[in-house]
Each structure stands twice: as structure tokens, then as C-alpha cells.
Design a protein around this motif. Structure first.
Motif, short mmCIF file in Angstrom:
data_model
loop_
_atom_site.label_atom_id
_atom_site.label_comp_id
_atom_site.label_asym_id
_atom_site.label_seq_id
_atom_site.Cartn_x
_atom_site.Cartn_y
_atom_site.Cartn_z
N THR A 182 -15.26 -3.80 -6.83
CA THR A 182 -13.95 -3.22 -7.14
C THR A 182 -13.98 -1.70 -7.28
N TRP A 183 -15.17 -1.13 -7.41
CA TRP A 183 -15.22 0.31 -7.64
C TRP A 183 -14.59 1.14 -6.52
N PRO A 184 -14.64 0.72 -5.23
CA PRO A 184 -13.97 1.55 -4.22
C PRO A 184 -12.45 1.66 -4.45
N PHE A 185 -11.84 0.60 -4.95
CA PHE A 185 -10.41 0.66 -5.26
C PHE A 185 -10.15 1.66 -6.39
N TYR A 186 -11.00 1.61 -7.39
CA TYR A 186 -10.88 2.56 -8.50
C TYR A 186 -11.11 3.99 -8.00
N ALA A 187 -12.04 4.15 -7.07
CA ALA A 187 -12.32 5.48 -6.52
C ALA A 187 -11.13 6.03 -5.73
N VAL A 188 -10.46 5.16 -4.99
CA VAL A 188 -9.27 5.60 -4.23
C VAL A 188 -8.16 6.00 -5.20
N ALA A 189 -8.01 5.23 -6.29
CA ALA A 189 -7.01 5.60 -7.32
C ALA A 189 -7.38 6.95 -7.93
N TRP A 190 -8.66 7.13 -8.23
CA TRP A 190 -9.12 8.40 -8.79
C TRP A 190 -8.85 9.56 -7.83
N ALA A 191 -9.05 9.33 -6.54
CA ALA A 191 -8.78 10.37 -5.54
C ALA A 191 -7.30 10.77 -5.57
N GLY A 192 -6.43 9.78 -5.80
CA GLY A 192 -5.00 10.09 -5.96
C GLY A 192 -4.75 10.97 -7.16
N ASP A 193 -5.48 10.70 -8.24
CA ASP A 193 -5.35 11.53 -9.44
C ASP A 193 -5.87 12.94 -9.19
N VAL A 194 -6.96 13.07 -8.45
CA VAL A 194 -7.48 14.39 -8.10
C VAL A 194 -6.43 15.14 -7.27
N CYS A 195 -5.80 14.44 -6.34
CA CYS A 195 -4.74 15.07 -5.53
C CYS A 195 -3.57 15.48 -6.41
N ALA A 196 -3.27 14.67 -7.43
CA ALA A 196 -2.19 15.03 -8.35
C ALA A 196 -2.52 16.34 -9.06
N VAL A 197 -3.75 16.49 -9.50
CA VAL A 197 -4.16 17.74 -10.16
C VAL A 197 -4.00 18.92 -9.19
N ALA A 198 -4.44 18.72 -7.95
CA ALA A 198 -4.33 19.79 -6.96
C ALA A 198 -2.86 20.15 -6.70
N LEU A 199 -2.00 19.14 -6.56
CA LEU A 199 -0.59 19.42 -6.27
C LEU A 199 0.11 20.06 -7.47
N ILE A 200 -0.25 19.64 -8.68
CA ILE A 200 0.35 20.26 -9.86
C ILE A 200 -0.12 21.70 -9.99
N ALA A 201 -1.37 21.96 -9.64
CA ALA A 201 -1.87 23.33 -9.65
C ALA A 201 -1.12 24.19 -8.62
#
Length: 171
Positions: free
Chosen positions: A130-149
Motif C-alpha cells: 500500500t505504500w505506493p498509494f500513500y506515496a502518490v498522496a504525499w506527492a499531491g501534498d508536496v505539490c500543494a506546498v509548491a502551489l501555495i508557495a
């Protein structure tokens, strides 16, 4: 002649398309599973696990898409009553708070991905990690940080570059 789009604008568009694709994948998973159950008395193995993890992915990529555009839920009672300059200050402050919160969330989520990988958590039927699914979700969160920045930068230095309903309103 149209102005060439910046790297940031292309990055933002890509994130929004990815978020839209995840909506489609979640909908397709649900639709196929319902059809299989209704007409064939069977289901996709691990459909519950896939649905749950895909929904998590969708949420984090949705945060990325809505955070840049300002499409999330807001309370604009005070904002609507102040001058344009104060509106911008409120927007900058709110975006900085959002950036801090989502950054902390991203740091905590990477730990969840790591623990899921270390614990070798698998789906029930197919024993898929299941960790790849969690990693893809985390990548979305990283993108959120980038877009908010990017949004914060543009609020401070390039407010005309934002496609935001707040700045389109006439005072």
C-alpha cells in the motif's frame, strides 16, 4: 499573439489535470465495481482498499488544485468590508498560514509513507503493497506546498498573475 506561459503556469495546469484524472479514476473504480456487483455478482479484488486509498490520493491532489486557485471554503465577511490593500494583506496572511499548515502536514505524511513501507502493509485480497498509494498522496501534498508557495509569491510580488475572483472584483 498570445504571451508564452511560464513554467509555473504549466506546472499549475499539470497539477490540476492530475487532480482531475484522480477524480476520474475514483469514479471509474466505483462505477465498475457497482456494475460487476449488480450484473455479475462479483467485485474487483481489493476494491475497498483501492477505493479508500484512491480517495486519499484524490483528497491530497484536490488540496493542491484548490489551494492555488483559492477555490476552498473561505469566510469573507471581514475581507469584503475592507479596502483593496487590506484585502491583499488578509490574503497574504491567510495563504502564509495555509502554507505553514500544509507544510507541516506534508512532513508528517512522509513519515506515514515510510512507516507503511517499513511495516510492509499489504492489501487484503491481492497482497499489493500500500505504500505506493500513500506515496502518490504525499506527492499531491508536496505539490500543494509548491502551489501555495507560488500563490504566496504571486500575492506579494505579482498579484496581476493570479486568476483569482478576489482580485477580479471591482471595489
Amino acid at each position: 499573439m498570445t504571451k508564452p506561459r511560464s513554467f509555473a503556469d504549466r506546472f499549475i495546469d499539470t497539477i490540476e489535470w492530475l487532480a482531475a484524472m484522480f477524480v476520474g479514476i475514483v469514479a471509474l473504480n466505483i462505477f465498475v465495481n457497482v456494475v460487476l456487483r449488480k450484473f455479475f455478482s462479483t467485485s474487483i479484488p481489493d476494491s475497498y482498499d483501492f477505493g479508500r486509498m484512491l480517495l486519499g490520493i484524490l483528497i491530497f491532489w484536490g488540496i493542491a488544485a484548490t489551494s492555488y486557485r483559492g477555490g476552498h471554503i473561505t469566510v469573507d465577511l471581514v475581507w469584503a468590508a475592507v479596502s483593496r490593500r487590506k484585502k491583499r494583506l488578509i490574503d497574504v496572511f491567510a495563504t502564509l498560514v495555509l502554507l505553514f499548515v500544509v507544510t507541516v502536514q506534508t512532513v508528517m505524511l512522509v513519515d506515514k509513507v515510510r512507516l507503511t513501507w517499513q511495516d510492509h502493509v499489504l492489501t487484503y485480497d491481492l497482497n499489493i503493497p500500500t505504500w505506493p498509494f500513500y506515496a502518490v498522496a504525499w506527492a499531491g501534498d508536496v505539490c500543494a506546498v509548491a502551489l501555495i508557495a507560488i500563490r504566496t509569491w504571486r500575492l506579494v510580488f505579482q498579484p496581476e498573475a493570479l486568476h483569482d475572483q478576489h482580485f477580479d472584483q471591482v471595489e
